[in-house]
Design a protein around this motif. Structure first.
Motif, PDB file in Angstrom:
ATOM      1  N   ALA A  20       5.615  34.033 -15.027  1.00 29.75           N
ATOM      2  CA  ALA A  20       4.383  34.657 -14.524  1.00 29.75           C
ATOM      3  C   ALA A  20       3.436  33.595 -13.968  1.00 29.75           C
ATOM      4  O   ALA A  20       2.832  33.782 -12.911  1.00 29.75           O
ATOM      5  N   GLY A  21       3.336  32.476 -14.655  1.00 31.67           N
ATOM      6  CA  GLY A  21       2.471  31.397 -14.183  1.00 31.67           C
ATOM      7  C   GLY A  21       2.968  30.802 -12.874  1.00 31.67           C
ATOM      8  O   GLY A  21       2.185  30.518 -11.963  1.00 31.67           O
ATOM      9  N   LEU A  22       4.280  30.606 -12.773  1.00 27.78           N
ATOM     10  CA  LEU A  22       4.860  30.067 -11.538  1.00 27.78           C
ATOM     11  C   LEU A  22       4.672  31.052 -10.389  1.00 27.78           C
ATOM     12  O   LEU A  22       4.289  30.667  -9.287  1.00 27.78           O
ATOM     13  N   ARG A  23       4.920  32.332 -10.649  1.00 29.28           N
ATOM     14  CA  ARG A  23       4.759  33.355  -9.616  1.00 29.28           C
ATOM     15  C   ARG A  23       3.312  33.369  -9.109  1.00 29.28           C
ATOM     16  O   ARG A  23       3.061  33.419  -7.912  1.00 29.28           O
ATOM     17  N   HIS A  24       2.355  33.289 -10.044  1.00 31.39           N
ATOM     18  CA  HIS A  24       0.933  33.283  -9.663  1.00 31.39           C
ATOM     19  C   HIS A  24       0.594  32.026  -8.855  1.00 31.39           C
ATOM     20  O   HIS A  24      -0.082  32.109  -7.826  1.00 31.39           O
ATOM     21  N   ALA A  25       1.075  30.872  -9.323  1.00 30.52           N
ATOM     22  CA  ALA A  25       0.775  29.616  -8.633  1.00 30.52           C
ATOM     23  C   ALA A  25       1.332  29.622  -7.212  1.00 30.52           C
ATOM     24  O   ALA A  25       0.678  29.151  -6.274  1.00 30.52           O
ATOM     25  N   LEU A  26       2.523  30.168  -7.034  1.00 25.28           N
ATOM     26  CA  LEU A  26       3.111  30.215  -5.696  1.00 25.28           C
ATOM     27  C   LEU A  26       2.430  31.248  -4.811  1.00 25.28           C
ATOM     28  O   LEU A  26       2.293  31.047  -3.598  1.00 25.28           O
ATOM     29  N   ALA A  27       1.991  32.352  -5.393  1.00 23.16           N
ATOM     30  CA  ALA A  27       1.369  33.420  -4.608  1.00 23.16           C
ATOM     31  C   ALA A  27       0.017  33.013  -4.043  1.00 23.16           C
ATOM     32  O   ALA A  27      -0.375  33.494  -2.975  1.00 23.16           O
ATOM     33  N   ILE A  28      -0.719  32.134  -4.735  1.00 24.43           N
ATOM     34  CA  ILE A  28      -2.049  31.769  -4.246  1.00 24.43           C
ATOM     35  C   ILE A  28      -2.027  30.598  -3.268  1.00 24.43           C
ATOM     36  O   ILE A  28      -3.035  30.295  -2.653  1.00 24.43           O
ATOM     37  N   LEU A  29      -0.846  29.964  -3.088  1.00 21.71           N
ATOM     38  CA  LEU A  29      -0.764  28.861  -2.135  1.00 21.71           C
ATOM     39  C   LEU A  29      -0.825  29.403  -0.711  1.00 21.71           C
ATOM     40  O   LEU A  29      -0.264  30.462  -0.412  1.00 21.71           O
ATOM     41  N   PRO A  30      -1.496  28.680   0.188  1.00 28.19           N
ATOM     42  CA  PRO A  30      -1.510  29.130   1.581  1.00 28.19           C
ATOM     43  C   PRO A  30      -0.116  28.963   2.188  1.00 28.19           C
ATOM     44  O   PRO A  30       0.602  28.009   1.881  1.00 28.19           O
ATOM     45  N   GLN A  31       0.272  29.909   3.029  1.00 26.42           N
ATOM     46  CA  GLN A  31       1.573  29.810   3.683  1.00 26.42           C
ATOM     47  C   GLN A  31       1.478  28.825   4.845  1.00 26.42           C
ATOM     48  O   GLN A  31       0.522  28.878   5.624  1.00 26.42           O
ATOM     49  N   PRO A  32       2.465  27.923   4.973  1.00 21.35           N
ATOM     50  CA  PRO A  32       2.425  26.967   6.087  1.00 21.35           C
ATOM     51  C   PRO A  32       2.661  27.685   7.409  1.00 21.35           C
ATOM     52  O   PRO A  32       3.610  28.444   7.546  1.00 21.35           O
ATOM     53  N   LYS A  33       1.770  27.481   8.345  1.00 21.74           N
ATOM     54  CA  LYS A  33       1.868  28.159   9.642  1.00 21.74           C
ATOM     55  C   LYS A  33       1.931  27.121  10.757  1.00 21.74           C
ATOM     56  O   LYS A  33       1.296  26.072  10.694  1.00 21.74           O
TER      57      LYS A  33
END
Length: 85
Positions: A20-33
């Motif tokens: 859950a912590g990893l999923r949250h940490a990855l979800a809040i990162l900006p996507q590289p564009k």
């Protein structure tokens, strides 16, 4: 990973990870564009070398850089596989 990516491998080696912590940490990162707003992905191709597997006729010859003290490149039987990050 703030503490270096080795922390992820340490967690996996211990057999547990806070999903859950990893999923949250990855979800809040900006996507590289890219400049035109397309998503930027990285692809890694790795080879699973199996030179001593004659019972696996579907092997391919994988290009590998100097191994075992050799300075020249080689083609070794195995399977290439890739993943997208």
């Amino acid at each position: 990973h703030r503490r270096g990516h080795g922390a992820l491998y340490d967690a996996l080696n211990r057999g547990r990870i806070d999903e859950a912590g990893l999923r949250h940490a990855l979800a809040i990162l900006p996507q590289p564009k890219a400049a035109d707003n397309r998503l930027v992905l990285a692809v890694d191709v790795t080879h699973w070398l199996r030179p001593d597997a004659p019972c696996s006729p579907d092997r391919l010859f994988c290009h590998v850089y100097g191994r075992s003290g050799r300075s020249s490149d080689q083609f070794v039987p195995g399977w290439p596989y890739s993943f997208v990050a």
